[in-house]
Scaffold this motif. Structure first.
Motif, PDB file in Angstrom:
ATOM      1  N   ARG A  31      -7.551   0.094   1.915  1.00 42.10           N
ATOM      2  CA  ARG A  31      -8.576  -0.755   2.526  1.00 42.10           C
ATOM      3  C   ARG A  31      -9.942  -0.138   2.252  1.00 42.10           C
ATOM      4  N   VAL A  32     -10.867  -1.005   1.840  1.00 40.88           N
ATOM      5  CA  VAL A  32     -12.210  -0.577   1.462  1.00 40.88           C
ATOM      6  C   VAL A  32     -13.208  -1.290   2.357  1.00 40.88           C
ATOM      7  N   ILE A  33     -14.194  -0.563   2.827  1.00 38.00           N
ATOM      8  CA  ILE A  33     -15.249  -1.153   3.650  1.00 38.00           C
ATOM      9  C   ILE A  33     -16.557  -1.075   2.873  1.00 38.00           C
ATOM     10  N   LEU A  34     -17.134  -2.248   2.581  1.00 38.49           N
ATOM     11  CA  LEU A  34     -18.405  -2.337   1.875  1.00 38.49           C
ATOM     12  C   LEU A  34     -19.407  -3.093   2.744  1.00 38.49           C
ATOM     13  N   PRO A  35     -20.693  -2.812   2.581  1.00 35.89           N
ATOM     14  CA  PRO A  35     -21.714  -3.364   3.479  1.00 35.89           C
ATOM     15  C   PRO A  35     -21.733  -4.885   3.638  1.00 35.89           C
ATOM     16  N   ALA A  36     -21.490  -5.654   2.612  1.00 40.02           N
ATOM     17  CA  ALA A  36     -21.635  -7.111   2.709  1.00 40.02           C
ATOM     18  C   ALA A  36     -20.422  -7.807   3.317  1.00 40.02           C
ATOM     19  N   TYR A  37     -19.333  -7.100   3.476  1.00 40.52           N
ATOM     20  CA  TYR A  37     -18.097  -7.715   3.937  1.00 40.52           C
ATOM     21  C   TYR A  37     -17.916  -7.502   5.438  1.00 40.52           C
ATOM     22  N   LYS A  38     -17.484  -8.557   6.127  1.00 38.22           N
ATOM     23  CA  LYS A  38     -17.245  -8.467   7.568  1.00 38.22           C
ATOM     24  C   LYS A  38     -16.031  -7.612   7.875  1.00 38.22           C
ATOM     25  N   TYR A  39     -15.032  -7.688   7.013  1.00 41.61           N
ATOM     26  CA  TYR A  39     -13.764  -7.009   7.254  1.00 41.61           C
ATOM     27  C   TYR A  39     -13.434  -6.100   6.080  1.00 41.61           C
ATOM     28  N   ALA A  40     -12.531  -5.167   6.344  1.00 41.76           N
ATOM     29  CA  ALA A  40     -12.058  -4.284   5.278  1.00 41.76           C
ATOM     30  C   ALA A  40     -11.335  -5.107   4.214  1.00 41.76           C
ATOM     31  N   ILE A  41     -11.486  -4.710   2.975  1.00 45.49           N
ATOM     32  CA  ILE A  41     -10.873  -5.406   1.850  1.00 45.49           C
ATOM     33  C   ILE A  41      -9.595  -4.661   1.467  1.00 45.49           C
ATOM     34  N   ALA A  42      -8.477  -5.369   1.431  1.00 51.31           N
ATOM     35  CA  ALA A  42      -7.227  -4.788   0.948  1.00 51.31           C
ATOM     36  C   ALA A  42      -7.284  -4.865  -0.570  1.00 51.31           C
ATOM     37  N   ILE A  43      -7.723  -3.778  -1.194  1.00 51.71           N
ATOM     38  CA  ILE A  43      -8.031  -3.818  -2.628  1.00 51.71           C
ATOM     39  C   ILE A  43      -6.792  -4.058  -3.485  1.00 51.71           C
ATOM     40  N   ASP A  44      -5.621  -3.723  -2.962  1.00 46.64           N
ATOM     41  CA  ASP A  44      -4.406  -3.971  -3.733  1.00 46.64           C
ATOM     42  C   ASP A  44      -4.086  -5.460  -3.847  1.00 46.64           C
ATOM     43  N   THR A  45      -4.795  -6.309  -3.122  1.00 49.64           N
ATOM     44  CA  THR A  45      -4.571  -7.755  -3.224  1.00 49.64           C
ATOM     45  C   THR A  45      -5.446  -8.408  -4.289  1.00 49.64           C
ATOM     46  N   ILE A  46      -6.381  -7.658  -4.857  1.00 48.30           N
ATOM     47  CA  ILE A  46      -7.279  -8.225  -5.870  1.00 48.30           C
ATOM     48  C   ILE A  46      -7.190  -7.473  -7.196  1.00 48.30           C
ATOM     49  N   MET A  47      -6.084  -6.828  -7.431  1.00 47.00           N
ATOM     50  CA  MET A  47      -5.936  -6.006  -8.626  1.00 47.00           C
ATOM     51  C   MET A  47      -5.512  -6.816  -9.843  1.00 47.00           C
ATOM     52  N   ILE A  48      -5.922  -6.323 -10.988  1.00 48.93           N
ATOM     53  CA  ILE A  48      -5.411  -6.822 -12.261  1.00 48.93           C
ATOM     54  C   ILE A  48      -4.349  -5.817 -12.701  1.00 48.93           C
ATOM     55  N   VAL A  49      -3.142  -6.296 -12.959  1.00 47.24           N
ATOM     56  CA  VAL A  49      -1.999  -5.427 -13.224  1.00 47.24           C
ATOM     57  C   VAL A  49      -1.621  -5.486 -14.697  1.00 47.24           C
ATOM     58  N   THR A  50      -1.377  -4.306 -15.264  1.00 48.50           N
ATOM     59  CA  THR A  50      -0.907  -4.209 -16.654  1.00 48.50           C
ATOM     60  C   THR A  50       0.348  -3.347 -16.696  1.00 48.50           C
ATOM     61  N   ASP A  51       1.195  -3.588 -17.674  1.00 48.54           N
ATOM     62  CA  ASP A  51       2.425  -2.811 -17.869  1.00 48.54           C
ATOM     63  C   ASP A  51       2.195  -1.763 -18.945  1.00 48.54           C
ATOM     64  N   HIS A  52       2.800  -0.595 -18.744  1.00 46.95           N
ATOM     65  CA  HIS A  52       2.664   0.489 -19.721  1.00 46.95           C
ATOM     66  C   HIS A  52       4.025   1.111 -19.988  1.00 46.95           C
ATOM     67  N   GLU A  53       4.269   1.445 -21.248  1.00 43.27           N
ATOM     68  CA  GLU A  53       5.528   2.041 -21.683  1.00 43.27           C
ATOM     69  C   GLU A  53       5.445   3.560 -21.558  1.00 43.27           C
ATOM     70  N   ALA A  54       5.257   4.032 -20.337  1.00 44.42           N
ATOM     71  CA  ALA A  54       5.160   5.467 -20.082  1.00 44.42           C
ATOM     72  C   ALA A  54       5.543   5.720 -18.635  1.00 44.42           C
ATOM     73  N   PRO A  55       6.004   6.932 -18.330  1.00 43.25           N
ATOM     74  CA  PRO A  55       6.335   7.251 -16.940  1.00 43.25           C
ATOM     75  C   PRO A  55       5.091   7.170 -16.042  1.00 43.25           C
ATOM     76  N   ALA A  56       5.318   6.906 -14.771  1.00 39.50           N
ATOM     77  CA  ALA A  56       4.223   6.741 -13.813  1.00 39.50           C
ATOM     78  C   ALA A  56       3.307   7.964 -13.769  1.00 39.50           C
ATOM     79  N   ALA A  57       3.870   9.156 -13.859  1.00 39.48           N
ATOM     80  CA  ALA A  57       3.048  10.374 -13.805  1.00 39.48           C
ATOM     81  C   ALA A  57       2.053  10.431 -14.966  1.00 39.48           C
ATOM     82  N   LYS A  58       2.488  10.021 -16.151  1.00 41.33           N
ATOM     83  CA  LYS A  58       1.589  10.024 -17.308  1.00 41.33           C
ATOM     84  C   LYS A  58       0.516   8.941 -17.178  1.00 41.33           C
ATOM     85  N   VAL A  59       0.893   7.795 -16.641  1.00 40.65           N
ATOM     86  CA  VAL A  59      -0.083   6.717 -16.450  1.00 40.65           C
ATOM     87  C   VAL A  59      -1.117   7.145 -15.406  1.00 40.65           C
ATOM     88  N   TRP A  60      -0.652   7.803 -14.329  1.00 43.49           N
ATOM     89  CA  TRP A  60      -1.585   8.291 -13.309  1.00 43.49           C
ATOM     90  C   TRP A  60      -2.549   9.319 -13.917  1.00 43.49           C
TER      91      TRP A  60
END
Length: 181
Positions: A31-60
């Motif tokens: 959850r992110v709180i920015l000045p113009a927003y009344k409520y916290a933004i659940a940023i995981d609901t507005i993500m653009i998702v891509t797939d990668h052919e690598a283990p999660a640790a390497k992608v991180w």
């Protein structure tokens, strides 16, 4: 009656044990709180998702490298949970090599796009989740708000992402992974 209750309890316990790995893979709520927003933004609901052919640790690790390349400090760093990002970044004019108006739409004024003239509070968060077969999903969320620093006091405005930062971030992660030995 007692036998039915004990079977029911056993079924609940087995269900809880089997569902634990699935719950562990669920993306975290950021959850992110920015000045113009009344409520916290659940940023995981507005993500653009891509797939990668690598283990999660390497992608991180590649995502962490992108933040380093962006010269953006991270206030959110959890390699086990797959989270990395900055939730309280303040910037004006440019973000990385992009004019602010190319990455955020904060409206227009007589002088042009507001994003180029406002002080921008933003959040950029990446969430990595492992997938079967040593693959991973990368979600990139970017949101901002702008404040006109000229003249009298004004209320902050909501800024919408153009998608350029998210696309550039995912492309850079892909390039880092491709170039890795």
């Amino acid at each position: 009656m007692r036998m039915f209750a004990s079977r029911r309890l056993a079924a609940l316990l087995i269900g809880a044990v089997l569902s634990a790995p699935l719950a562990a893979q669920a993306p975290a709520r950021v959850r992110v709180i920015l000045p113009a927003y009344k409520y916290a933004i659940a940023i995981d609901t507005i993500m653009i998702v891509t797939d990668h052919e690598a283990p999660a640790a390497k992608v991180w690790a590649a995502a962490a490298r992108v933040f380093y390349d962006y010269k953006m400090p991270t206030d959110l760093r959890d390699s086990v949970g797959g989270l990395i990002g900055n939730t309280k970044y303040v910037k004006s004019t440019y973000l990385v090599t992009f004019p602010m108006s190319k990455v955020l739409n904060c409206g227009m004024s007589i002088t042009g796009p507001n994003a180029d003239n406002f002080r921008i509070s933003l959040a950029l968060v990446a969430i990595v989740s492992g997938q079967p077969g040593d693959k991973a999903k990368l979600g990139v969320g970017f949101v901002g708000s702008g404040l006109d620093m000229r003249g009298s006091s004004t209320d902050p405005v909501v800024c919408a992402s153009t998608g350029q930062v998210e696309a550039d971030f995912a492309a850079r992660v892909g390039k880092i992974l491709k170039d890795a030995p």
